[in-house]
Design an enzyme around this catalytic site. Sequence first.
Site, PDB file in Angstrom:
ATOM      1  CE  LYS A   1      17.610  -9.504   8.234  1.00 57.27           C
ATOM      2  NZ  LYS A   1      17.081 -11.014   8.946  1.00 57.27           N
TER       3      LYS A   1
ATOM      4  CD  GLU B   1      20.571  -5.324  -0.215  1.00 57.88           C
ATOM      5  OE1 GLU B   1      19.376  -5.114  -0.807  1.00 57.88           O
ATOM      6  OE2 GLU B   1      20.696  -6.343   0.386  1.00 57.88           O
TER       7      GLU B   1
ATOM      8  NE  ARG C   1       8.586 -16.449  10.220  1.00 56.53           N
ATOM      9  CZ  ARG C   1       9.201 -15.620   9.704  1.00 56.53           C
ATOM     10  NH1 ARG C   1      10.311 -14.916  10.162  1.00 56.53           N
ATOM     11  NH2 ARG C   1       8.681 -14.887   8.752  1.00 56.53           N
TER      12      ARG C   1
ATOM     13  CG  HIS D   1       7.413  -3.846   4.867  1.00 55.21           C
ATOM     14  ND1 HIS D   1       8.101  -4.252   3.474  1.00 55.21           N
ATOM     15  CD2 HIS D   1       7.771  -2.644   5.152  1.00 55.21           C
ATOM     16  CE1 HIS D   1       8.733  -3.177   3.292  1.00 55.21           C
ATOM     17  NE2 HIS D   1       8.629  -2.377   4.357  1.00 55.21           N
TER      18      HIS D   1
END
Length: 516
Positions: A116, A200, A292, A235
Site C-alpha cells: 500500500k 491516514e 484480480r 469487511h
Amino acid sequence: MFKRILVANRGEIAVRVIRACREMGIESVAVYSDVDRRALHVRMADFCEYLGPAQASESYLNVPKILEAARRSGAEAIHPGYGFLSENAGFARACREAGIVFIGPSPESMEMMGSKIKARQQMKKAEVPFVPGTDHGMKSVEEALSVAESIGYPVMLKASAGGGGKGMRLVSSSAELASAFEAATSEAQRAFGDPEVYIEKFIQNPRHVEMQIFGDTHGNVIYLAERECSVQRRHQKVLEEAPCSFVDPDMRRRMGEVAVKVGKTANYSNAGTVEFLVDSEKNFYFLEMNTRLQVEHPVTEMVTGIDLVQLQIRVAAGEPLPIKQQDIVLRGHSIELRVYAEDPDNNFFPSPGRITRLIAPSGPGIRRDTGVYEGWVVPLDYDPLLAKLIAYGENRTQVINRLRRALLEYFIGGIKTNISLFRRILLDPDFQAGRVDTGFLDRLLNEPAVADERTARRVPIVALAAAIFAQQPPPGAQPARNLDGLHAAQTATVLHSSANRRSGWKAAALSEGVGR
Ligand code: MV4
C-alpha cells in the site's frame, strides 16, 4: 488462442471460468482437493487433475502442484480466479518461468499494488487523489504522534501489506496512539510478515465505490463502470451493485479517468479494480487496487454487456482490447447477492454440510452463478460462498423487485444460509433510497428485526410447498396457481403430512425455521 486452460480455483468462480472457456471453444482443466472430488467445477470441466488434501497449502495454494498439474494436462494458460493464488506475484512469476501464461496482470504490477505504501508513492507522483496521510512507514511511536498531530485526529493506522481491514486501527486521540501503534504493528507482522504501518486521515462512514478497469498488453487501459460495495459486514461484502446511484455521469468520468491513470501508472494489463472511499460531499480518494477479477464482476457484465472473463482470456493471449472508451455504454442496473452457507441467527457462523434440497430461482432478469448442487456436501475447509444471485433490470427499483421475487423462489435445504438477511436489506427504506455507506449493514443488524409476518412466513413456505409438489404431487394437490394463496397454517399441514416426512421434508423445513 489457447487450446486448453487450467483453472486454479474451485466453487462458483471455477465454474464461471469453465463456462467462458467452453463458449470460446477452449478446453478446461479443473483441479481439486480430497473434499472437492465431487464438486461441480470438477464435473463441468473437460479434464481434471488431483492436487492433494483439503488444506489449501496442500492443494489450491500449492504452486509446485498446480504447475505440475498444468504441465501434466498440457494447459497453456492458468486462470487463478479470485482469492487463493490470484494476487500472488510469486505465482505469476513462476508461471512465466514455466512458460505458462498467467491470466492476469504482470508480477511487477501485482507487486506495486501489493504494498500500500509503494502504491501511495506511485499515485502521489501520478497526482491521483488519495486520503491525506503519509507515503512512508512510521519508524516510531514518536514519529506517528507528530504525523497524526499534523493530519488531525481521528486518524487510521494501516498496514502497508494489509487490505481487507487487517492491521488497521482507528485512533481518536493522541492518548490512544501508542497502544494502537503497537497493536497494528504486531498484527501486521503476524498476518503479513511485514510490520510497516502508515497513517491516514479517518473518513467517517464512507461509501466504498470501486471502478472496474481493463488493460491490454499494448498499453491501452479503459474503465468500464463503478460498483457500489458499501453493504458489507466485517469487511465481507454481502451485496454489490452497478452503477452506484450516488455517482453522477460527471463524477463517473472523473473517477474513471483517475482509475485509468492508476492502471497506466502500474503498466496494468487484464482486469483490475481501483477502490475508492467516497465521502458525503462526493469527494473520492484512491484506497487500493485489486489486481484480480473480483467476486462482484457480474454486475459490471450486466450493465456493460461485456463478458469480463472472455475478455481476460483474449487479453492474456495478446489480443488488443476490442473496444475503446467511447464504446462503453452503461444500460440498466444490476445487483448481486452473495449467498453464503452461514447462520444469520448465530452471528453468521459458517454452516457447511449436505444440501438436501435445492430449488433455484430463474425468470426475467435473473442470473445465478453457483458452485454447488443438490446432494453435494459443502466442505468447511473453504470460503462458504454457495452462489451469487444477480438481477438485471431497466432501473434499480425493478432490480429490487426482481430480487424480492427471486428470493421467494429460492430454497436451500439441509444447511443454514443468509438468504433471510437479503429480505431485510431489500425492504429497508434507506437501502431502497440508495442511502448506503460502510456502516449501513451494522446499523441494520443492530435494529430489532421488524417481523414482516406475512413475508417472513410465506416466503420460505411458498418455495418449499412448490418443491414438495414438484417432487411428489400428493393426491388431490391444488393447481399450482393456488399455492400462492395457501395460508401458513395450511402449508404447515402439508409439511407435516406423512408423505412429506417420508421424503425427508420435515428436517429441511425445520432447518429453515418453517413449520415451528
Ligand atoms: C478507511 C476508512 C476510513 N478512513 N480509511 C477498510 C478496509 C480497508 N481496505 C480500508 N478500509 C477503510 N479505510 C480511512 N482513511 C474506512 C474503511 C472501512 C471500509 C472501507 C471499505 C469497505 C468497507 C469498510 C468498512 C469499514 C471501514
